[in-house]
Structure formats: structure tokens, C-alpha cells
Design an enzyme around this catalytic site. Sequence first.
Site, PDB file in Angstrom:
ATOM      1  N   VAL A   1       6.944   6.482  17.055  1.00  0.00           N
ATOM      2  CA  VAL A   1       6.815   7.177  15.821  1.00  0.00           C
ATOM      3  C   VAL A   1       5.714   8.106  15.744  1.00  0.00           C
ATOM      4  O   VAL A   1       5.980   9.263  15.338  1.00  0.00           O
ATOM      5  CB  VAL A   1       6.734   6.051  14.507  1.00  0.00           C
ATOM      6  CG1 VAL A   1       6.564   6.792  13.247  1.00  0.00           C
ATOM      7  CG2 VAL A   1       8.239   5.195  14.636  1.00  0.00           C
TER       8      VAL A   1
ATOM      9  N   LYS B   1       0.712  -1.117  -0.026  1.00  0.00           N
ATOM     10  CA  LYS B   1      -0.106   0.030   0.211  1.00  0.00           C
ATOM     11  C   LYS B   1       0.730   1.280   0.117  1.00  0.00           C
ATOM     12  O   LYS B   1       0.568   2.320  -0.765  1.00  0.00           O
ATOM     13  CB  LYS B   1      -0.977   0.015   1.295  1.00  0.00           C
ATOM     14  CG  LYS B   1      -1.463   1.417   1.581  1.00  0.00           C
ATOM     15  CD  LYS B   1      -2.376   1.270   2.698  1.00  0.00           C
ATOM     16  CE  LYS B   1      -1.650   1.612   3.940  1.00  0.00           C
ATOM     17  NZ  LYS B   1      -1.462   3.288   4.279  1.00  0.00           N
ATOM     18  N   ASN B   2       2.039   1.380   0.763  1.00  0.00           N
ATOM     19  CA  ASN B   2       2.739   2.505   1.155  1.00  0.00           C
ATOM     20  C   ASN B   2       3.578   2.936  -0.010  1.00  0.00           C
ATOM     21  O   ASN B   2       4.296   3.726  -0.125  1.00  0.00           O
ATOM     22  CB  ASN B   2       3.174   2.405   2.406  1.00  0.00           C
ATOM     23  CG  ASN B   2       2.665   2.565   3.541  1.00  0.00           C
ATOM     24  OD1 ASN B   2       1.276   2.934   3.403  1.00  0.00           O
ATOM     25  ND2 ASN B   2       2.867   2.486   4.725  1.00  0.00           N
TER      26      ASN B   2
ATOM     27  N   ARG C   1      -0.624  14.605  12.822  1.00  0.00           N
ATOM     28  CA  ARG C   1       0.467  14.105  11.933  1.00  0.00           C
ATOM     29  C   ARG C   1       0.979  15.614  10.927  1.00  0.00           C
ATOM     30  O   ARG C   1       0.145  15.782  10.314  1.00  0.00           O
ATOM     31  CB  ARG C   1      -0.062  13.081  11.166  1.00  0.00           C
ATOM     32  CG  ARG C   1      -0.272  11.735  11.643  1.00  0.00           C
ATOM     33  CD  ARG C   1      -0.939  10.599  11.044  1.00  0.00           C
ATOM     34  NE  ARG C   1       0.126  10.087  10.068  1.00  0.00           N
ATOM     35  CZ  ARG C   1      -0.075   9.010   9.506  1.00  0.00           C
ATOM     36  NH1 ARG C   1      -1.258   8.431   9.679  1.00  0.00           N
ATOM     37  NH2 ARG C   1       0.879   8.437   8.721  1.00  0.00           N
TER      38      ARG C   1
ATOM     39  N   CYS D   1      -5.687   9.093   9.639  1.00  0.00           N
ATOM     40  CA  CYS D   1      -5.715   8.270  10.743  1.00  0.00           C
ATOM     41  C   CYS D   1      -5.890   8.630  12.018  1.00  0.00           C
ATOM     42  O   CYS D   1      -5.214  10.043  12.348  1.00  0.00           O
ATOM     43  CB  CYS D   1      -4.402   7.527  10.466  1.00  0.00           C
ATOM     44  SG  CYS D   1      -4.494   5.652   9.912  1.00  0.00           S
TER      45      CYS D   1
ATOM     46  N   ILE E   1       2.836  18.513   8.670  1.00  0.00           N
ATOM     47  CA  ILE E   1       3.553  18.383   7.272  1.00  0.00           C
ATOM     48  C   ILE E   1       4.518  19.199   7.495  1.00  0.00           C
ATOM     49  O   ILE E   1       4.976  19.721   6.158  1.00  0.00           O
ATOM     50  CB  ILE E   1       2.413  18.584   6.178  1.00  0.00           C
ATOM     51  CG1 ILE E   1       1.599  19.584   6.551  1.00  0.00           C
ATOM     52  CG2 ILE E   1       1.401  17.193   6.271  1.00  0.00           C
ATOM     53  CD1 ILE E   1       0.668  20.165   5.286  1.00  0.00           C
ATOM     54  N   ASP E   2       5.248  19.900   8.651  1.00  0.00           N
ATOM     55  CA  ASP E   2       6.263  20.974   8.563  1.00  0.00           C
ATOM     56  C   ASP E   2       7.494  20.519   7.745  1.00  0.00           C
ATOM     57  O   ASP E   2       7.901  21.259   7.155  1.00  0.00           O
ATOM     58  CB  ASP E   2       6.547  21.237   9.842  1.00  0.00           C
ATOM     59  CG  ASP E   2       6.620  20.067  10.759  1.00  0.00           C
ATOM     60  OD1 ASP E   2       6.159  19.241  10.547  1.00  0.00           O
ATOM     61  OD2 ASP E   2       7.383  20.371  11.927  1.00  0.00           O
TER      62      ASP E   2
ATOM     63  N   ARG F   1      -8.864  -0.360   4.146  1.00  0.00           N
ATOM     64  CA  ARG F   1      -8.073   0.874   3.906  1.00  0.00           C
ATOM     65  C   ARG F   1      -6.676   0.161   3.193  1.00  0.00           C
ATOM     66  O   ARG F   1      -6.083   0.594   2.325  1.00  0.00           O
ATOM     67  CB  ARG F   1      -7.633   1.811   4.506  1.00  0.00           C
ATOM     68  CG  ARG F   1      -8.889   2.730   5.026  1.00  0.00           C
ATOM     69  CD  ARG F   1      -8.410   3.705   5.828  1.00  0.00           C
ATOM     70  NE  ARG F   1      -6.890   4.345   5.379  1.00  0.00           N
ATOM     71  CZ  ARG F   1      -5.985   4.599   6.334  1.00  0.00           C
ATOM     72  NH1 ARG F   1      -6.182   4.581   7.561  1.00  0.00           N
ATOM     73  NH2 ARG F   1      -4.672   4.790   5.735  1.00  0.00           N
TER      74      ARG F   1
ATOM     75  N   ASP G   1       3.768   0.248  12.054  1.00  0.00           N
ATOM     76  CA  ASP G   1       2.429  -0.460  11.479  1.00  0.00           C
ATOM     77  C   ASP G   1       2.398  -1.810  11.632  1.00  0.00           C
ATOM     78  O   ASP G   1       1.327  -2.524  11.517  1.00  0.00           O
ATOM     79  CB  ASP G   1       2.768  -0.230   9.616  1.00  0.00           C
ATOM     80  CG  ASP G   1       2.448   1.058   9.372  1.00  0.00           C
ATOM     81  OD1 ASP G   1       2.146   2.030  10.160  1.00  0.00           O
ATOM     82  OD2 ASP G   1       2.733   1.352   8.295  1.00  0.00           O
TER      83      ASP G   1
ATOM     84  N   ARG H   1      -5.000  10.839   4.275  1.00  0.00           N
ATOM     85  CA  ARG H   1      -3.660  11.885   4.623  1.00  0.00           C
ATOM     86  C   ARG H   1      -2.771  11.569   3.363  1.00  0.00           C
ATOM     87  O   ARG H   1      -1.878  12.646   3.187  1.00  0.00           O
ATOM     88  CB  ARG H   1      -3.113  11.621   5.748  1.00  0.00           C
ATOM     89  CG  ARG H   1      -2.213  12.804   6.253  1.00  0.00           C
ATOM     90  CD  ARG H   1      -1.596  12.338   7.652  1.00  0.00           C
ATOM     91  NE  ARG H   1      -0.718  13.259   8.043  1.00  0.00           N
ATOM     92  CZ  ARG H   1       0.453  13.647   7.702  1.00  0.00           C
ATOM     93  NH1 ARG H   1       1.113  12.601   6.787  1.00  0.00           N
ATOM     94  NH2 ARG H   1       1.415  14.584   8.145  1.00  0.00           N
TER      95      ARG H   1
HETATM   96  C1  UD1 Z   1       4.108   6.618   6.529  1.00  0.00           C
HETATM   97  C2  UD1 Z   1       3.100   5.224   6.096  1.00  0.00           C
HETATM   98  C3  UD1 Z   1       2.777   4.752   7.587  1.00  0.00           C
HETATM   99  C4  UD1 Z   1       3.902   4.716   8.339  1.00  0.00           C
HETATM  100  C5  UD1 Z   1       4.586   5.854   8.787  1.00  0.00           C
HETATM  101  C6  UD1 Z   1       5.841   5.607   9.359  1.00  0.00           C
HETATM  102  C7  UD1 Z   1       2.192   5.762   3.852  1.00  0.00           C
HETATM  103  C8  UD1 Z   1       1.039   6.367   3.228  1.00  0.00           C
HETATM  104  N1  UD1 Z   1       2.109   5.814   5.525  1.00  0.00           N
HETATM  105  O1  UD1 Z   1       3.296   7.784   7.076  1.00  0.00           O
HETATM  106  O2  UD1 Z   1       1.871   3.781   7.259  1.00  0.00           O
HETATM  107  O3  UD1 Z   1       3.234   4.162   9.786  1.00  0.00           O
HETATM  108  O4  UD1 Z   1       5.229   6.105   7.527  1.00  0.00           O
HETATM  109  O5  UD1 Z   1       6.616   4.327   8.970  1.00  0.00           O
HETATM  110  O6  UD1 Z   1       3.279   5.601   3.586  1.00  0.00           O
HETATM  111  N2  UD1 Z   1       6.114  14.192  11.009  1.00  0.00           N
HETATM  112  C9  UD1 Z   1       6.188  15.494  11.614  1.00  0.00           C
HETATM  113  N3  UD1 Z   1       6.156  16.583  10.253  1.00  0.00           N
HETATM  114  C10 UD1 Z   1       6.194  16.136   9.100  1.00  0.00           C
HETATM  115  C11 UD1 Z   1       6.246  14.660   8.827  1.00  0.00           C
HETATM  116  C12 UD1 Z   1       5.941  13.826   9.713  1.00  0.00           C
HETATM  117  O7  UD1 Z   1       6.396  15.891  12.572  1.00  0.00           O
HETATM  118  O8  UD1 Z   1       6.040  17.101   8.199  1.00  0.00           O
HETATM  119  C13 UD1 Z   1       6.008  13.215  12.022  1.00  0.00           C
HETATM  120  C14 UD1 Z   1       4.562  12.506  12.142  1.00  0.00           C
HETATM  121  O9  UD1 Z   1       3.804  13.375  12.987  1.00  0.00           O
HETATM  122  C15 UD1 Z   1       4.886  11.237  12.747  1.00  0.00           C
HETATM  123  C16 UD1 Z   1       6.662  10.919  12.427  1.00  0.00           C
HETATM  124  O10 UD1 Z   1       7.038  12.313  11.769  1.00  0.00           O
HETATM  125  O11 UD1 Z   1       4.869  11.592  14.074  1.00  0.00           O
HETATM  126  C17 UD1 Z   1       6.429   9.954  11.100  1.00  0.00           C
HETATM  127  O12 UD1 Z   1       5.749  10.371  10.034  1.00  0.00           O
HETATM  128  P1  UD1 Z   1       6.091  10.153   8.425  1.00  0.00           P
HETATM  129  O13 UD1 Z   1       7.476   9.187   8.624  1.00  0.00           O
HETATM  130  O14 UD1 Z   1       6.252  11.349   7.813  1.00  0.00           O
HETATM  131  O15 UD1 Z   1       4.808   8.928   8.167  1.00  0.00           O
HETATM  132  P2  UD1 Z   1       3.900   9.273   7.145  1.00  0.00           P
HETATM  133  O16 UD1 Z   1       4.820   9.398   5.589  1.00  0.00           O
HETATM  134  O17 UD1 Z   1       2.894  10.009   7.172  1.00  0.00           O
END
Ligand code: UD1
Length: 432
Positions: A310, A6-7, A105, A100, A107-108, A380, A288, A76
Site C-alpha cells: 500500500v 481515528k480514520n 503520498r 506521515c 493526491i492525484d 496521534r 496499519d 495529511r
Molecule cells: C488512509 C488512512 C491510513 C491507511 C490508508 C490505507 C486515514 C486518515 N488514513 O490513508 O491510516 O494506512 O488509508 O488503508 O484515513 N495514492 C496515490 N494518489 C492519490 C491517493 C493515494 O497515489 O491521490 C496512493 C498513496 O500514495 C498510497 C496508496 O495510494 O500509496 C493508498 O493511499 P490511500 O488509500 O489514499 O490512503 P490515505 O487515505 O492517505
Amino acid sequence: MLSGAKNSALKLLAASLLTDEPCTIRRVPRITDVATMVAMLRALGADVEHAGDALRVHAGAALNGCAPYELVRTMRASIIVMGPLVARLGEATIAMPGGCNIGPRRIDFHIRGLEKLGATVEINHGFIKIHSSQLKAAVVPLDYPSVGATENLLMAATAADGETVIENAAREPEIIDLCDFLRGMGAVIEGAGSSTIHIEGGHALHGVDHEVVADRIEAGTYLIMGVATGGEVTTKGLDPMHLELFLGKLRGMGVDVRVADRSITVRRDGPLAPIDISTLPHPGFATDLQAQMMALLSLAEGTSIVTENVFENRFVVVDELNRLGAGISTSGHHAIVEGPRALSGSVVEAPDLRGGAALVTAGLVAEGVTDVGAVHHIDRGYEDLAGKLAALGADVTRVGEGPRTGEGPPSSLSSYDEASPGVRAGAGGGGT
Ligand code: UD1
């Protein structure tokens, strides 16, 4: 049969927006997150056609840069279209994500990284507006190896003049798959799978034909279910290195784990030992698989400690597991799992995707019937969970919305074989 990850599939679909030529993506899982991403690509003006388990995406001249709220709110991961859109069109307007129920979560990192590449980003009225007449290569250090930020930056950097370096990049197998896909399109990328990725931007990208890497989280989930039920399960098609640390943890519990080229077999003969796990970015223990592992640790002879590093708020399934008889307490980002517990079936509700898989795991072992509701969370990310479990010999049926487990005696899973779905062996017998 293991599905494509999926990812990875979601990101490859988004990456198809980088070219005006058609891209073919094979082994795309039939899950609702993919359906949401297909709807997103169509809303952006791309043509998406099904051909068996392949999807053909053609983002021609009709491509627009507006990702609507209804779709981003549903999933997301839709924000992953940000990088490709700004690379291809020089601008994108994306609704702020929901997603989720596993903590805030942010996006900074995505936004700061795109700004480093020369984009201007404004956030107003719930929308992110990104603009860049010409992205420029840069060194982009990430504060944390975020999977999504690494992917967005990788895709944006293919259009940035010069060499971009992503430092502290995520190292997940799905990142390597995306880099392979981009290279297939003509991008020049080095260092995929390491913490430093170099992208030489500015090369014209063309169509590609690519098969999605196997889903390591799906594989890990079925392996956990096999161990929990005392059966023997084999996954085929996945590189065992993608689950290396996880398999080490299973061995630490006393599970017989055998690996060969793209094949993993687990078998449990005796009691399970407790272990501690601590989730971390790859190659650490995957967050996960944390919920499913808590279900398994409930069966171990002693106390295990699970630490979630995480995501915040990723113990939402604990109350439901406890309703099935587990003895789990939480304190901050630690969960203390007391075992062994005799689980008993009940009516429970999936709180999220992986929590839903954890409840099905517990339900397979629990005495009596377990009804798992809110199965749309499971849909999902797991393709035909009930069908695949039934093929392994489990007693699981889909009733109305949800799977029901355990109408017969506690299930014991047998063989799970990519080449021969539905092969069955007796409990403890010779699976493939
Ligand atoms: C992806 C996976 C998800 C998996 C996660 C960690 C997909 C669709 N989803 O999620 O299944 O659990 O990786 O392996 O691929 N964060 C920030 N700022 C940011 C981005 C992230 O603070 O701009 C934080 C998030 O809140 C979280 C951590 O970093 O606590 C990890 O997030 P990230 O690695 O970005 O996970 P996703 O890409 O959202």
C-alpha cells in the site's frame, strides 16, 4: 474500552462542514489527530464544542475555504476538507500536505476525481485552489481504491447535480461509517462497502447525531499485544468482520481466536507458527497493522515474509525493532522476519504512529526495560495507550513524553473489555 476509529472520526468532522446545521459526533477518540482536525475546522470558521466524548460542530455563515499550511503540514488527512468545502462554498484553497513518514503520498486521484465532477484545480506556490460554481455528477473511476480520494469524492458528490458513480471505490469500514453519516444528513447513497458507490447529489443536508465506528486498528493492536505476551485479550464493540483476514492470520499462527457478536478473544497457549502477510486495501490485510505484526512475527518459530503493497517506505520501524533483538531484513517492499528471537529492552524511538505501537508491543515482551521515545507519534492515533495497557495488566508507564514498558517481569495481558475497562484476569484465566 475501544475508542472510535481515528480514520472515521477525522472524516466525519470534515463532513460536518457540508451543512450549516450543528452535527454531533459521539465516541470521538481523544488523540492529537482529532485535536488537529478540530483546529482546522475552527480555522475554517466552524464552532466546535466538546461535550464529554462527543463533539458538536457548527459550520455556520462564517465558514471560509482556506485550509492553512501549519495544520495541513501537521496532518495529511486534513486534505479531506477539500471535498466538503468545494461542495458547500464552491471553492477551497488548501495547502499541499506533508504527513506521515511513510513514503510519498500523492493526491492525484483526489484532484482528477474533483475535475471529473466539474471543478477546476490549480496548484501554485504550494497551494491547491479548487473552484466550481456548480459541481456536476459523473462516473469517476479510481485507478486505485484510495481511502482519502473515495471520501473526498463522496462528500463533493453530495452537492453535484445528478447521480455520481465512484468505481473502484475503497471498501474500508470507515467508508461505510462516512456514508452512514452522510445518509443521516439527508444524502442519498448506495453501495457503501462495495467497489461501486452511487451518490444522488443535490439534496439539502442537515445536522446529524452519529457515533463513530469502533477502531479496528486499535483493536488489532491490542489483540497482537495480547498474543505477543501470552495473555488473553477480549475486545468488545467491534464487528469481527472488520478484522476477518487479520484474525485468519492469527489462527494460522496457532492462536486460539474466538468471535461472537461484536466480541473477539485471542489466547495463545503454545508456540507461534510463522506466516506470510501481504498488505492490501480492505478487505485485505491492513497496512496499519503491518508494523505491529512484524513485532509479533519476531516471536514465531521460523521465517515469515511481510510484503507491503500500500505504501512505499513503510518499514521504517525495522531498525528500531532490530535494536530490541528482532531479526528483520528488508528488500524493496518485502521484509523477512526471522524468529524466534529473545527480545531485550533498550531505548528506541517511534518513527511513526504504527511503528510506535510495534515498539511498545516488542517492549512488552522484551526482557528488561524498554523506553520508547517520540511518543507524540503514538498520541496521534492511540487514546491513552499506556492507561489502557495498564488496565490490561501490562507494566507500562508514561515517563515524560513516552511510555516505558517492562520494569517488572515480562507482561502478560489479560482482559480488554469495552463495558468494563480495567477488568483483570490471571494469565490464561477467563477474561470476558
Ligand atoms: C488512509 C488512512 C491510513 C491507511 C490508508 C490505507 C486515514 C486518515 N488514513 O490513508 O491510516 O494506512 O488509508 O488503508 O484515513 N495514492 C496515490 N494518489 C492519490 C491517493 C493515494 O497515489 O491521490 C496512493 C498513496 O500514495 C498510497 C496508496 O495510494 O500509496 C493508498 O493511499 P490511500 O488509500 O489514499 O490512503 P490515505 O487515505 O492517505
